[in-house]
Motif scaffolding. Sequence first.
Motif, PDB file in Angstrom:
ATOM      1  N   PRO A  52       0.829  -1.215   0.000  1.00 41.34           N
ATOM      2  CA  PRO A  52       0.000   0.000   0.000  1.00 41.34           C
ATOM      3  C   PRO A  52       0.860   1.260   0.000  1.00 41.34           C
ATOM      4  O   PRO A  52       1.968   1.265   0.531  1.00 41.34           O
ATOM      5  CB  PRO A  52      -0.792  -0.111   1.305  1.00 41.34           C
ATOM      6  N   HIS A  53       0.328   2.305  -0.602  1.00 42.40           N
ATOM      7  CA  HIS A  53       0.999   3.600  -0.627  1.00 42.40           C
ATOM      8  C   HIS A  53      -0.031   4.693  -0.376  1.00 42.40           C
ATOM      9  O   HIS A  53      -1.229   4.438  -0.381  1.00 42.40           O
ATOM     10  CB  HIS A  53       1.740   3.819  -1.945  1.00 42.40           C
ATOM     11  N   VAL A  54       0.445   5.911  -0.140  1.00 43.02           N
ATOM     12  CA  VAL A  54      -0.407   7.033   0.260  1.00 43.02           C
ATOM     13  C   VAL A  54      -0.048   8.254  -0.577  1.00 43.02           C
ATOM     14  O   VAL A  54       1.121   8.470  -0.909  1.00 43.02           O
ATOM     15  CB  VAL A  54      -0.183   7.352   1.762  1.00 43.02           C
ATOM     16  N   HIS A  55      -1.054   9.067  -0.901  1.00 39.66           N
ATOM     17  CA  HIS A  55      -0.821  10.383  -1.494  1.00 39.66           C
ATOM     18  C   HIS A  55      -1.259  11.411  -0.449  1.00 39.66           C
ATOM     19  O   HIS A  55      -2.435  11.481  -0.104  1.00 39.66           O
ATOM     20  CB  HIS A  55      -1.618  10.553  -2.790  1.00 39.66           C
ATOM     21  N   ASP A  56      -0.324  12.178   0.043  1.00 38.93           N
ATOM     22  CA  ASP A  56      -0.596  13.118   1.133  1.00 38.93           C
ATOM     23  C   ASP A  56      -1.333  14.383   0.702  1.00 38.93           C
ATOM     24  O   ASP A  56      -1.949  15.040   1.532  1.00 38.93           O
ATOM     25  CB  ASP A  56       0.708  13.537   1.819  1.00 38.93           C
ATOM     26  N   PRO A  89      -9.356   8.548  -1.258  1.00 38.05           N
ATOM     27  CA  PRO A  89      -9.244   9.787  -0.478  1.00 38.05           C
ATOM     28  C   PRO A  89      -7.796  10.198  -0.218  1.00 38.05           C
ATOM     29  O   PRO A  89      -6.881   9.366  -0.222  1.00 38.05           O
ATOM     30  CB  PRO A  89      -9.938   9.445   0.843  1.00 38.05           C
ATOM     31  N   ILE A  90      -7.599  11.474   0.051  1.00 38.77           N
ATOM     32  CA  ILE A  90      -6.297  11.989   0.460  1.00 38.77           C
ATOM     33  C   ILE A  90      -5.823  11.222   1.698  1.00 38.77           C
ATOM     34  O   ILE A  90      -6.615  10.938   2.601  1.00 38.77           O
ATOM     35  CB  ILE A  90      -6.391  13.493   0.783  1.00 38.77           C
ATOM     36  N   LYS A  91      -4.583  10.854   1.726  1.00 38.81           N
ATOM     37  CA  LYS A  91      -3.920  10.171   2.849  1.00 38.81           C
ATOM     38  C   LYS A  91      -4.435   8.775   3.135  1.00 38.81           C
ATOM     39  O   LYS A  91      -4.130   8.197   4.183  1.00 38.81           O
ATOM     40  CB  LYS A  91      -3.966  11.031   4.115  1.00 38.81           C
ATOM     41  N   ALA A  92      -5.200   8.183   2.224  1.00 40.57           N
ATOM     42  CA  ALA A  92      -5.682   6.813   2.423  1.00 40.57           C
ATOM     43  C   ALA A  92      -4.660   5.832   1.861  1.00 40.57           C
ATOM     44  O   ALA A  92      -4.243   5.946   0.702  1.00 40.57           O
ATOM     45  CB  ALA A  92      -7.027   6.607   1.731  1.00 40.57           C
ATOM     46  N   CYS A 108      -5.164   5.833 -14.080  1.00 43.98           N
ATOM     47  CA  CYS A 108      -5.041   6.550 -12.817  1.00 43.98           C
ATOM     48  C   CYS A 108      -4.915   8.041 -13.098  1.00 43.98           C
ATOM     49  O   CYS A 108      -4.100   8.441 -13.935  1.00 43.98           O
ATOM     50  CB  CYS A 108      -3.803   6.085 -12.051  1.00 43.98           C
ATOM     51  N   PHE A 109      -5.711   8.842 -12.409  1.00 44.72           N
ATOM     52  CA  PHE A 109      -5.705  10.289 -12.576  1.00 44.72           C
ATOM     53  C   PHE A 109      -5.341  10.952 -11.249  1.00 44.72           C
ATOM     54  O   PHE A 109      -5.882  10.597 -10.214  1.00 44.72           O
ATOM     55  CB  PHE A 109      -7.092  10.792 -12.986  1.00 44.72           C
ATOM     56  N   PHE A 110      -4.436  11.935 -11.330  1.00 50.20           N
ATOM     57  CA  PHE A 110      -4.006  12.695 -10.168  1.00 50.20           C
ATOM     58  C   PHE A 110      -4.120  14.187 -10.486  1.00 50.20           C
ATOM     59  O   PHE A 110      -3.723  14.601 -11.572  1.00 50.20           O
ATOM     60  CB  PHE A 110      -2.528  12.434  -9.843  1.00 50.20           C
ATOM     61  N   PRO A 111      -4.604  15.011  -9.560  1.00 51.73           N
ATOM     62  CA  PRO A 111      -4.656  16.451  -9.807  1.00 51.73           C
ATOM     63  C   PRO A 111      -3.311  17.120  -9.492  1.00 51.73           C
ATOM     64  O   PRO A 111      -3.202  18.002  -8.667  1.00 51.73           O
ATOM     65  CB  PRO A 111      -5.753  16.926  -8.872  1.00 51.73           C
TER      66      PRO A 111
END
Length: 118
Positions: A52-56, A89-92, A108-111
Amino acid sequence: MVTRVNLKQAVFQPAAGRRVAELVSAKTTGATGVTCRLVEIYAEDQGGARQPHVHDDFEEVIYVLDGEGKAWVDGEVIDITPGDLIVIPIKAGHRIINPGAGDLRILCFFPAAAVAIP
């Protein structure tokens, strides 16, 4: 100016548990606020057991193109199939799992215009 990218022209690079084609980003198209990647997740028995990884700083949107798999998000596991779109979600903590029944391809889409490939 409109940017056009065709999935058939995707250039893949290896990454942990998958291969990734960066379709839109600051690096590939000069985008200033978005990244879109085509990702092929390897079956778990072929090295696809990514941690697992996270986007803060942002949410991630994942769209399933082909195959069936599972999305693990903060301990919750849901089945995903073609046509499904999920929002992380953010930080999930999250990961996408290919149980090995065939290919699993996602968008995969990232803002954000540039996101490192872990």
